[in-house]
Structures are given as structure tokens and as C-alpha cells.
Motif scaffolding. Structure first.
Motif, PDB file in Angstrom:
ATOM      1  N   LEU A 162       8.429   4.753  15.942  1.00  0.00           N
ATOM      2  CA  LEU A 162       8.977   4.184  14.719  1.00  0.00           C
ATOM      3  C   LEU A 162       7.863   3.965  13.707  1.00  0.00           C
ATOM      4  N   ALA A 163       8.062   4.482  12.497  1.00  0.00           N
ATOM      5  CA  ALA A 163       7.078   4.364  11.427  1.00  0.00           C
ATOM      6  C   ALA A 163       7.440   3.216  10.496  1.00  0.00           C
ATOM      7  N   LEU A 164       6.447   2.688   9.819  1.00  0.00           N
ATOM      8  CA  LEU A 164       6.658   1.627   8.833  1.00  0.00           C
ATOM      9  C   LEU A 164       6.991   2.251   7.482  1.00  0.00           C
ATOM     10  N   ILE A 165       8.125   1.868   6.910  1.00  0.00           N
ATOM     11  CA  ILE A 165       8.462   2.316   5.557  1.00  0.00           C
ATOM     12  C   ILE A 165       8.093   1.217   4.568  1.00  0.00           C
ATOM     13  N   VAL A 166       7.208   1.550   3.650  1.00  0.00           N
ATOM     14  CA  VAL A 166       6.795   0.608   2.610  1.00  0.00           C
ATOM     15  C   VAL A 166       7.337   1.089   1.261  1.00  0.00           C
ATOM     16  N   GLU A 167       6.959   2.305   0.874  1.00  0.00           N
ATOM     17  CA  GLU A 167       7.411   2.869  -0.391  1.00  0.00           C
ATOM     18  C   GLU A 167       8.540   3.871  -0.162  1.00  0.00           C
ATOM     19  N   GLU A 168       9.305   4.138  -1.213  1.00  0.00           N
ATOM     20  CA  GLU A 168      10.456   5.031  -1.083  1.00  0.00           C
ATOM     21  C   GLU A 168      10.048   6.425  -0.637  1.00  0.00           C
ATOM     22  N   ARG A 169       8.925   6.906  -1.143  1.00  0.00           N
ATOM     23  CA  ARG A 169       8.482   8.257  -0.795  1.00  0.00           C
ATOM     24  C   ARG A 169       8.126   8.392   0.683  1.00  0.00           C
ATOM     25  N   HIS A 170       7.923   7.271   1.362  1.00  0.00           N
ATOM     26  CA  HIS A 170       7.591   7.342   2.779  1.00  0.00           C
ATOM     27  C   HIS A 170       8.744   7.889   3.619  1.00  0.00           C
ATOM     28  N   LYS A 171       9.964   7.841   3.104  1.00  0.00           N
ATOM     29  CA  LYS A 171      11.101   8.376   3.861  1.00  0.00           C
ATOM     30  C   LYS A 171      10.859   9.834   4.228  1.00  0.00           C
ATOM     31  N   GLN A 172      10.500  10.645   3.250  1.00  0.00           N
ATOM     32  CA  GLN A 172      10.269  12.068   3.506  1.00  0.00           C
ATOM     33  C   GLN A 172       9.028  12.286   4.372  1.00  0.00           C
TER      34      GLN A 172
ATOM     35  N   PRO B 295       0.825  -1.202   0.000  1.00  0.00           N
ATOM     36  CA  PRO B 295       0.000   0.000   0.000  1.00  0.00           C
ATOM     37  C   PRO B 295       0.857   1.249   0.000  1.00  0.00           C
ATOM     38  N   GLY B 296       0.235   2.396  -0.160  1.00  0.00           N
ATOM     39  CA  GLY B 296       0.964   3.652  -0.100  1.00  0.00           C
ATOM     40  C   GLY B 296       0.068   4.817  -0.437  1.00  0.00           C
ATOM     41  N   MET B 297       0.389   5.982   0.075  1.00  0.00           N
ATOM     42  CA  MET B 297      -0.383   7.186  -0.176  1.00  0.00           C
ATOM     43  C   MET B 297       0.572   8.359  -0.350  1.00  0.00           C
ATOM     44  N   ASP B 298       0.125   9.400  -1.059  1.00  0.00           N
ATOM     45  CA  ASP B 298       0.921  10.617  -1.226  1.00  0.00           C
ATOM     46  C   ASP B 298       0.649  11.537  -0.052  1.00  0.00           C
ATOM     47  N   PHE B 299       1.723  11.945   0.635  1.00  0.00           N
ATOM     48  CA  PHE B 299       1.596  12.827   1.770  1.00  0.00           C
ATOM     49  C   PHE B 299       2.500  14.039   1.596  1.00  0.00           C
ATOM     50  N   ALA B 300       2.253  15.053   2.405  1.00  0.00           N
ATOM     51  CA  ALA B 300       3.152  16.201   2.460  1.00  0.00           C
ATOM     52  C   ALA B 300       3.255  16.633   3.896  1.00  0.00           C
ATOM     53  N   GLY B 301       4.319  17.311   4.249  1.00  0.00           N
ATOM     54  CA  GLY B 301       4.456  17.760   5.627  1.00  0.00           C
ATOM     55  C   GLY B 301       5.760  18.459   5.843  1.00  0.00           C
TER      56      GLY B 301
ATOM     57  N   ILE C 215       7.920  10.273   6.698  1.00  0.00           N
ATOM     58  CA  ILE C 215       8.296   9.910   8.068  1.00  0.00           C
ATOM     59  C   ILE C 215       9.094  11.030   8.709  1.00  0.00           C
ATOM     60  N   LEU C 216       9.977  11.631   7.932  1.00  0.00           N
ATOM     61  CA  LEU C 216      10.771  12.752   8.429  1.00  0.00           C
ATOM     62  C   LEU C 216       9.875  13.930   8.790  1.00  0.00           C
ATOM     63  N   ALA C 217       8.937  14.245   7.909  1.00  0.00           N
ATOM     64  CA  ALA C 217       8.041  15.373   8.142  1.00  0.00           C
ATOM     65  C   ALA C 217       7.102  15.128   9.319  1.00  0.00           C
ATOM     66  N   SER C 218       6.787  13.864   9.580  1.00  0.00           N
ATOM     67  CA  SER C 218       5.816  13.521  10.628  1.00  0.00           C
ATOM     68  C   SER C 218       6.353  13.711  12.036  1.00  0.00           C
ATOM     69  N   GLY C 219       7.680  13.686  12.184  1.00  0.00           N
ATOM     70  CA  GLY C 219       8.266  13.790  13.514  1.00  0.00           C
ATOM     71  C   GLY C 219       8.601  12.463  14.148  1.00  0.00           C
ATOM     72  N   PHE C 220       8.543  11.364  13.363  1.00  0.00           N
ATOM     73  CA  PHE C 220       8.937  10.063  13.899  1.00  0.00           C
ATOM     74  C   PHE C 220      10.434  10.047  14.205  1.00  0.00           C
ATOM     75  N   ASP C 221      10.824   9.130  15.065  1.00  0.00           N
ATOM     76  CA  ASP C 221      12.227   8.995  15.476  1.00  0.00           C
ATOM     77  C   ASP C 221      12.988   7.975  14.652  1.00  0.00           C
ATOM     78  N   GLY C 222      12.288   7.237  13.809  1.00  0.00           N
ATOM     79  CA  GLY C 222      12.945   6.222  13.012  1.00  0.00           C
ATOM     80  C   GLY C 222      11.939   5.452  12.187  1.00  0.00           C
ATOM     81  N   MET C 223      12.438   4.420  11.497  1.00  0.00           N
ATOM     82  CA  MET C 223      11.572   3.619  10.639  1.00  0.00           C
ATOM     83  C   MET C 223      12.001   2.155  10.679  1.00  0.00           C
ATOM     84  N   TYR C 224      11.031   1.269  10.448  1.00  0.00           N
ATOM     85  CA  TYR C 224      11.291  -0.168  10.386  1.00  0.00           C
ATOM     86  C   TYR C 224      10.609  -0.719   9.149  1.00  0.00           C
TER      87      TYR C 224
END
Length: 445
Positions: free
Chosen positions: A290-300, A40-46, A302-311
């Protein structure tokens, strides 16, 4: 002459067939460029939130055992003394754990073992596959069969066995799949009332418990704020509650947030950045999220969201961008550049065709443990601070390292760990946990 030519052609054909079969068997050991049609995946901004560099350290020793500090001085593990040998549990090895199973003897019915066969969303594809649901105990919703049989997660003997197996595997933190009180997944029943028993059982085995917050219906940044308060208020003082020490000296709980991408970054930022309207930063309810990274765009995102990391969670190499081993180096570099934790998830294999009969293309064969070892080596190669294991007991997706046994019925032939013993993947996990910690000692030198 004709006979010799015929023999040569037959030999060439057999050799070609052997090479083809070998390559297909090894396919599961190599990274894939493909993306699953399930990912899955969605377009986000932040906007980017504040960050803190984190060091993985367990800071709450579990009582009840004889222990000594490690020779390297690291406090990411605890060493126990037995009459025959010393052994360790490592708190930088985390393992996903599920409480959703039920049996008639304890729950008056089977829960999850009788899971439905999930139909494909395309009616044409769905029509070509089996439908209905499984009928335990001989027909369960899994491709492997547990040594404990189709058990209940509420059975105290089962909990004790599970904690003993995780202790044997040296995985020091169980990451508990969690729903708020009264809520459950679509095929299960609420289990939050069982958490105290899990905490107590984990404590008896010097294990720690972190929480894997699931995407329940209506999950928002506001409801998450309430969830975090609830968990910390109810379990924060328990000896098994996992905390993590940051380089600033803060001692904070750790939360994994599954399917975090379902909530937009701007909403997460209200909770996870210092200037958010309902921020938990700097409050008694702060933590490592910690956020779940599924798609490549989720990196940004997750960064914008204020999470401390990703798994990455998924145990199928190539299933998603995040779960593809070949992408871990780039993800780790991104995390290092932005003071985020990168926590790769590894698993012994993947097969979910007992519940998704149309998903065979995502199956990853275990190859007697070689797939697991390849995944673990890929994780260690990026020098992570924590490694997660998917999973202890997600039987539906065939990612479990829990003990399994051979079983054959009139209608089913289950996969098993042979020629190895039922505890094969527990032993492999311990071996790699020990190697991981030896490698970390070298990294710090």
C-alpha cells in the motif's frame, strides 16, 4: 430611546460574536480545499503493473481465547465470550503504532519525549517561534499528556497496557512503524529488536501486526526487497503476523509504505510488477503493498508502480489532497476502476505545535470527539474494505487515541479529553468499528 438603541447594538454585536465563534469551532468539521505547505510531492512517470482484486479477510485465528464465528459468517472479526457479555475485535480496523519512546528508568534517558522544536525552513518565520527542546517529565513534546506518563516503549508493562487498550478499542491490526535493524528516525534509536516482544504481546490479546515501512535513508526497491524477505523470514510464522486473503485464495502479508512517492514508479515497478527485474510477485515474498497518496498526481504514480492500493495516513482534513475527506469518493472510484484498495485514514484531531510551533494552521480541534466521528463517517461513506486510524500513540502530532489525562505545570497546560474520560477515544473507536462491520454486512447483501 438612545439607551434602547445602545442596548440593541450591544445585543447585535454579542449575537454576531457568538455566530462567528460557532462557525470557527465548526470549521474543523468541514472538508477543506487547501493544501498544506508541508505536503511533499514529486513528479514521476511509469507504467501500469498487474493488479489483483482483494478482499479484506483475516485468515489466521489467534489462539488463547474462547471464540465463536460471527453471525454473518464474516471472518474479518473474532468474537470473544466473557461471563458478562460477548465482544469482538475487527481485523478490518487498522491502527498506526509507534515504538520510538524512551524513559530514563528503562533506556537511561528520555527518547522522543524531549523532541526538539523543529525550526521553519524560512529563517524569518523561524525567528519568530521558540527554539530548543523539551525537558520531560513535566515538559514533553506533545500537547496532551499520557496516562502512563512519558513512558518507554521497551517497558513490558507499557506494551501490555497498549495491547489491552487496542483490544478494548476493537482495532484488530496494529500497523507498526518499522525501520530495518540498526536504523531509526532522526530523533530516535533503533527499535527492531523490540518487535518480537510486540508480536508476543499482540498475540496475547488476539491482535495482528502489519508493518509500516518508514522512509529510512537509502531506501530503494532493492533494499525494500531485502526488508520484505527479512520481515517474512523472521516473523511470518508468528501467530500475530497479519495476512490478508485475496479473491484468488492467496494468503498474503500486508505492508504499508510511508512516503512511497520518494521512490520513482519505474523503480517500484522493478519490485512490484510481475515483469520487474527483482519482482516479488508470485514468490514466497509476495504481499499486498500500500502506497501513501498525498497529491492527486500520485494516483497514476501508484498505479504505474505496481502497488496494490493506497492509504491517506494524515489525520488533518485538508492537509493534503489524499487526507481531504471531500476527495475520498473520487479516489475510491479511481481505485475501484483499477482494482486497487483504497484505505482512508481517520484520526481524532491534529495538533503538532509542540514540535512544529509554526504549524498552527493545520491544527484540527477534537471538539469532544465530533471531529473523529465526522472523519469516521466520511470514511464509511465511501464503503472501504479497511479503515486505518491515525493513530494509537503519535503524541507529537496529537493524533493519539491512547489514554490521556489532564495536567498543569508551572509552564504548561496540556490539552485533555475532558469532560470525557481518558478512554473516550478508545470507546468511540469500538463503537465505530462495530458500526463499520454492521454496514459492511449490509453492503454485501
Amino acid at each position: 430611546m438612545t439607551r434602547l438603541r445602545r442596548k440593541a447594538l450591544v445585543a447585535l454585536f454579542l449575537f454576531t460574536l457568538f455566530i462567528f465563534g460557532t462557525m470557527m469551532g465548526l470549521r474543523t468539521l468541514k472538508p477543506s480545499d487547501g493544501f498544506s505547505d508541508l505536503a511533499p510531492g514529486m513528479d514521476f512517470a511509469g507504467e501500469r503493473g498487474e493488479r489483483r482484486r482483494l478482499d479484506v479477510k483475516d485468515v489466521a485465528a489467534s489462539p488463547g481465547h474462547s471464540r465463536s464465528s460471527s453471525p454473518s459468517g464474516s471472518d474479518t472479526k473474532v468474537v470473544f465470550s466473557r461471563s458478562d457479555r460477548d465482544y469482538s475485535i475487527f481485523y478490518d480496523v487498522h491502527i498506526f503504532y509507534y515504538l520510538w519512546y524512551g524513559s530514563p528508568a528503562v533506556d537511561s534517558k528520555y527518547i522522543h519525549w524531549d523532541h526538539v522544536l523543529v525550526p521553519h525552513w524560512d529563517p524569518k518565520i523561524a525567528a519568530s517561534h521558540a527554539q530548543g527542546r523539551h525537558t520531560p517529565p513535566d515538559d514533553i513534546a506533545a500537547s496532551f499528556y499520557p496516562e502512563l506518563g512519558p513512558y518507554s516503549s521497551r517497558d513490558p508493562a507499557v506494551l501490555e497496557s497498549h495491547m489491552g487498550q487496542m483490544e478494548a478499542a476493537a482495532a484488530g491490526v496494529l500497523v507498526l512503524s518499522w525501520y530495518p535493524p540498526g536504523l531509526a528516525d532522526d530523533h530516535g534509536e533503533p527499535t527492531e529488536d523490540l518487535v518480537p516482544a510486540v508480536m508476543d504481546a499482540a498475540h496475547r490479546h488476539s491482535l495482528k501486526v502489519a508493518f509500516h515501512i518508514q522512509p529510512y535513508k537509502g531506501r530503494t526497491d532493492q533494499s525494500m526487497h531485502d526488508n520484505i524477505r527479512y520481515i517474512i523470514d523472521k516473523y511470518g510464522k508468528h501467530g500475530a503476523f497479519y495476512r490478508f486473503k485475496s479473491s484468488t485464495g492467496q494468503v498474503l502479508p500486508m505492508f504499508y509504505v510511508y512516503d512511497s512517492y520518494l521512490t520513482p514508479p519505474e523503480s517500484w515497478a522493478e519490485l512490484l510488477t510481475a515483469k520487474g527485474s527483482r519482482t516479488i510477485r508470485g514468490t514466497p515474498y509476495d504481499g499486498i503493498f500500500l502506497a501513501l497518496i498525498v497529491e492527486e498526481r500520485h494516483k497514476q504514480d501508484i498505479l504505474a508502480s505496481g502497488f496494490d492500493g493506497m492509504y491517506t495516513y494524515f489525520a488533518s482534513n485538508g492537509f493534503s489532497f489524499g487526507s481531504s475527506h471531500q476527495n475520498w469518493k473520487a479516489i475510491k472510484a479511481f481505485c475501484d476502476a483499477n482494482n486497487l484498495l483504497f484505505i482512508p485514514s481517520v484520526g481524532p484531531g491534529y495538533v503538532d505545535t509542540a514540535v512544529r510551533p509554526w504549524n498552527n494552521h493545520n491544527t484540527r480541534n477534537r471538539v469532544n470527539g465530533r471531529y473523529y466521528e465526522t472523519s469516521l463517517q466520511a470514511a464509511l461513506s465511501v464503503r472501504p474494505e479497511i479503515v486505518t486510524i491515525t493513530s494509537f500513540n503519535q503524541w507529537h502530532e496529537g493524533t493519539q487515541i491512547e489514554k490521556a489525562v489532564p495536567k498543569k505545570t508551572v509552564t504548561r497546560l496540556y490539552l485533555d479529553y475532558q469532560p470525557n474520560q481518558p478512554n473516550h477515544y478508545l470507546e468511540l473507536t469500538r463503537q465505530w468499528a462495530e458500526s463499520f462491520n454492521k454496514e459492511k454486512d449490509k453492503w454485501l447483501m
